[in-house]
Write a protein that holds these residues in place. Sequence first.
Motif, PDB file in Angstrom:
ATOM      1  N   VAL A  12       0.800  -1.229   0.000  1.00 54.75           N
ATOM      2  CA  VAL A  12       0.000   0.000   0.000  1.00 54.75           C
ATOM      3  C   VAL A  12       0.830   1.276   0.000  1.00 54.75           C
ATOM      4  CG1 VAL A  12      -2.038  -1.065   1.057  1.00 54.75           C
ATOM      5  CG2 VAL A  12      -0.252  -0.064   2.520  1.00 54.75           C
ATOM      6  N   GLY A  13       2.130   1.148   0.296  1.00 60.86           N
ATOM      7  CA  GLY A  13       2.931   2.370   0.312  1.00 60.86           C
ATOM      8  C   GLY A  13       4.407   2.082   0.209  1.00 60.86           C
ATOM      9  N   VAL A  14       5.140   3.066  -0.291  1.00 64.13           N
ATOM     10  CA  VAL A  14       6.595   2.922  -0.392  1.00 64.13           C
ATOM     11  C   VAL A  14       7.241   4.302  -0.242  1.00 64.13           C
ATOM     12  CG1 VAL A  14       6.548   2.977  -2.927  1.00 64.13           C
ATOM     13  CG2 VAL A  14       8.473   1.920  -1.777  1.00 64.13           C
ATOM     14  N   ALA A  15       8.378   4.306   0.461  1.00 60.99           N
ATOM     15  CA  ALA A  15       9.108   5.559   0.685  1.00 60.99           C
ATOM     16  C   ALA A  15      10.594   5.269   0.655  1.00 60.99           C
ATOM     17  CB  ALA A  15       8.727   6.153   2.041  1.00 60.99           C
ATOM     18  N   GLY A  16      11.386   6.298   0.395  1.00 59.69           N
ATOM     19  CA  GLY A  16      12.834   6.129   0.374  1.00 59.69           C
ATOM     20  C   GLY A  16      13.517   7.239   1.137  1.00 59.69           C
ATOM     21  N   GLY A  17      14.625   6.880   1.797  1.00 54.30           N
ATOM     22  CA  GLY A  17      15.435   7.874   2.501  1.00 54.30           C
ATOM     23  C   GLY A  17      16.869   7.800   2.008  1.00 54.30           C
ATOM     24  N   VAL A  18      17.447   8.956   1.667  1.00 51.22           N
ATOM     25  CA  VAL A  18      18.825   8.998   1.164  1.00 51.22           C
ATOM     26  C   VAL A  18      19.558  10.191   1.796  1.00 51.22           C
ATOM     27  CG1 VAL A  18      18.298   7.938  -1.078  1.00 51.22           C
ATOM     28  CG2 VAL A  18      18.162  10.428  -0.843  1.00 51.22           C
ATOM     29  N   PRO A  19      20.887  10.133   1.855  1.00 47.19           N
ATOM     30  CA  PRO A  19      21.622  11.326   2.254  1.00 47.19           C
ATOM     31  C   PRO A  19      21.429  12.414   1.191  1.00 47.19           C
ATOM     32  CG  PRO A  19      23.049   9.378   2.268  1.00 47.19           C
ATOM     33  CD  PRO A  19      21.789   9.003   1.554  1.00 47.19           C
ATOM     34  N   LYS A  20      21.398  13.676   1.607  1.00 48.99           N
ATOM     35  CA  LYS A  20      21.205  14.734   0.591  1.00 48.99           C
ATOM     36  C   LYS A  20      22.485  15.020  -0.197  1.00 48.99           C
ATOM     37  CE  LYS A  20      21.703  18.737   3.703  1.00 48.99           C
ATOM     38  NZ  LYS A  20      21.686  18.109   5.036  1.00 48.99           N
ATOM     39  N   GLN A  21      23.619  14.564   0.353  1.00 46.81           N
ATOM     40  CA  GLN A  21      24.890  14.831  -0.325  1.00 46.81           C
ATOM     41  C   GLN A  21      25.038  14.006  -1.606  1.00 46.81           C
ATOM     42  OE1 GLN A  21      29.654  15.033   0.613  1.00 46.81           O
ATOM     43  NE2 GLN A  21      28.462  13.646   1.821  1.00 46.81           N
ATOM     44  N   ILE A  22      25.271  14.715  -2.719  1.00 49.04           N
ATOM     45  CA  ILE A  22      25.419  14.065  -4.027  1.00 49.04           C
ATOM     46  C   ILE A  22      26.902  13.990  -4.382  1.00 49.04           C
ATOM     47  CG2 ILE A  22      24.929  14.299  -6.503  1.00 49.04           C
ATOM     48  CD1 ILE A  22      22.324  15.771  -5.660  1.00 49.04           C
ATOM     49  N   VAL A  23      27.361  12.802  -4.731  1.00 52.15           N
ATOM     50  CA  VAL A  23      28.769  12.624  -5.091  1.00 52.15           C
ATOM     51  C   VAL A  23      28.857  12.182  -6.550  1.00 52.15           C
ATOM     52  CG1 VAL A  23      30.891  11.374  -4.567  1.00 52.15           C
ATOM     53  CG2 VAL A  23      29.321  11.968  -2.720  1.00 52.15           C
ATOM     54  N   PRO A  24      29.469  13.021  -7.405  1.00 51.79           N
ATOM     55  CA  PRO A  24      29.584  12.631  -8.818  1.00 51.79           C
ATOM     56  C   PRO A  24      30.645  11.552  -9.010  1.00 51.79           C
ATOM     57  CG  PRO A  24      30.679  14.734  -8.453  1.00 51.79           C
ATOM     58  CD  PRO A  24      30.053  14.332  -7.134  1.00 51.79           C
ATOM     59  N   THR A  25      30.518  10.818 -10.102  1.00 53.77           N
ATOM     60  CA  THR A  25      31.489   9.770 -10.415  1.00 53.77           C
ATOM     61  C   THR A  25      32.821  10.383 -10.824  1.00 53.77           C
ATOM     62  OG1 THR A  25      29.767   8.220 -11.027  1.00 53.77           O
ATOM     63  CG2 THR A  25      31.938   7.861 -12.014  1.00 53.77           C
ATOM     64  N   ILE A  26      33.887   9.843 -10.231  1.00 53.72           N
ATOM     65  CA  ILE A  26      35.239  10.254 -10.618  1.00 53.72           C
ATOM     66  C   ILE A  26      36.029   8.999 -10.968  1.00 53.72           C
ATOM     67  CG2 ILE A  26      35.346  12.370  -9.220  1.00 53.72           C
ATOM     68  CD1 ILE A  26      36.925  10.563  -7.139  1.00 53.72           C
ATOM     69  N   SER A  27      37.186   9.185 -11.583  1.00 52.01           N
ATOM     70  CA  SER A  27      38.014   8.027 -11.905  1.00 52.01           C
ATOM     71  C   SER A  27      38.893   7.686 -10.706  1.00 52.01           C
ATOM     72  CB  SER A  27      38.880   8.319 -13.127  1.00 52.01           C
ATOM     73  OG  SER A  27      39.695   7.185 -13.369  1.00 52.01           O
ATOM     74  N   THR A  28      38.926   6.406 -10.327  1.00 51.03           N
ATOM     75  CA  THR A  28      39.766   5.992  -9.198  1.00 51.03           C
ATOM     76  C   THR A  28      40.778   4.939  -9.627  1.00 51.03           C
ATOM     77  OG1 THR A  28      38.153   4.315  -8.582  1.00 51.03           O
ATOM     78  CG2 THR A  28      37.976   6.445  -7.475  1.00 51.03           C
ATOM     79  N   THR A  29      40.914   4.749 -10.927  1.00 51.07           N
ATOM     80  CA  THR A  29      41.882   3.771 -11.423  1.00 51.07           C
ATOM     81  C   THR A  29      42.489   4.300 -12.720  1.00 51.07           C
ATOM     82  OG1 THR A  29      42.116   1.575 -12.416  1.00 51.07           O
ATOM     83  CG2 THR A  29      39.915   2.512 -12.433  1.00 51.07           C
ATOM     84  N   SER A  30      43.711   3.862 -12.982  1.00 53.38           N
ATOM     85  CA  SER A  30      44.361   4.294 -14.221  1.00 53.38           C
ATOM     86  C   SER A  30      43.862   3.464 -15.404  1.00 53.38           C
ATOM     87  CB  SER A  30      45.877   4.130 -14.083  1.00 53.38           C
ATOM     88  OG  SER A  30      46.162   2.787 -13.748  1.00 53.38           O
TER      89      SER A  30
END
Lengths: 345, 77
Positions: A12-30
């Motif tokens: 009958v219902g659904v909700a979601g909770g997330v941190p408000k901080q948005i982190v964009p994708t970066i490269s972490t490998t060569s």
Amino acid sequence: MAFLQIKNVEMVGVAGGVPKQIVPTISTTSKYGAEDFVATTGVAEKRYSNEFTTSDLGLAAAERLIADLQWEKNEIGALIFVSQTPDYILPATSCILQDRLSLSKDCYSLDISLGCSGWVYGMSVISSLMQTGMIKKAILIAGDARKQCFEEADQLFGFAATATALEYRDGADGFQFHFGTDGSGYDAIIKPVGGCRNQVTAENLVPKMCEDGRMRHGFQTHMKGLDVFAFGITTAPKSIKKLVAEYNLNVEKIEYYVFHQANKKMNETIRKKLKLTEEQVPYSMTNFGNTSSASIPITIVTQLKDKIKSGKRTEFIGCGFGVGLSWGTIHFTTENLVISNLVEL
Amino acid sequence: MKSLEEFVELFAEQFDETDASVFTPQTVFHDVEEWSSLTGLSVIAMVDEEFDVTLKGDDVKTSVTIEDLYNKVISKL
């Protein structure tokens, strides 16, 4: 054959909770750049914060949902918490949430330790408990967030927790499920240290070079990406086809196929194998990443809130697959689904 | 059944920046500059689609040349 049909219970219902901080994708490998990573995984950004545990996010989602549904808290007879990032090794986080949510002490509380398939398994457990009508209202909280040790934001995984509300209703269509398990792939996605098999030692916390060129310690998740990919693209379509065949589901009527948000390459392969249109298969991974057991409900909250009309029957198939290895498919119908606005902490 | 030459062609299609002419049955694909685990996913998806064969990560990792990988695919048919 792990099929299951539960009647007389409705989502009958659904909700979601997330941190408000948005982190964009970066490269972490060569080995590849951020652009290639985004093109393959589809994950452009994700929510991350070291401030909130999964239960903090789940609590916020559940509070919002209970308010939106105008439920009395003392009517809630069961609380299930699906996560692999509990507050403590013990006690169970569901017990803590019973108190933090101010639910009645006459409450059945249970933790389930599953990831990508967890929401589907959680739905089967909670609806099984309810089907006789002894428990009339119940809440399923599912997701993953803050880790045991501080970690920077992962490129693929985002933090989220969700709350799903279920009600007993005599005559409701209920749910049909298909489940599977292959524990021979237990180490395809694994956090090796912290349980009792590999005890916590100082040495286990020293980061070591992994095959993918990244440093990880034993408390971090290790993943065999190629194996998980091969597993997902073969297992998920088969599970969906089995469920459709077992219950003679009319695929013409199924409006949305909400998959676990593994990564775009995997999900698109699955979508094409099932010959589904892009409109039928919503994605939240672009902005929220892979959110583990939250991924199916968080996709409904963030992608379908404006599309699902109250009062109109909408048929769904949900399919979760991953860590375990474990998979599950659910068929469900909603008619007056309350979808709360995303809660951002 | 697809030939080795067809497999090499399909394999080459998984690369965006590397010219198809670079690839032969004897190519040591882990040494191709553009090769990464992301390309590995594409190769597994291609084999699944074209051959209905599920490769394991180890099949890809332990294959040296494209022909090695082709032979593994064929052995699973």
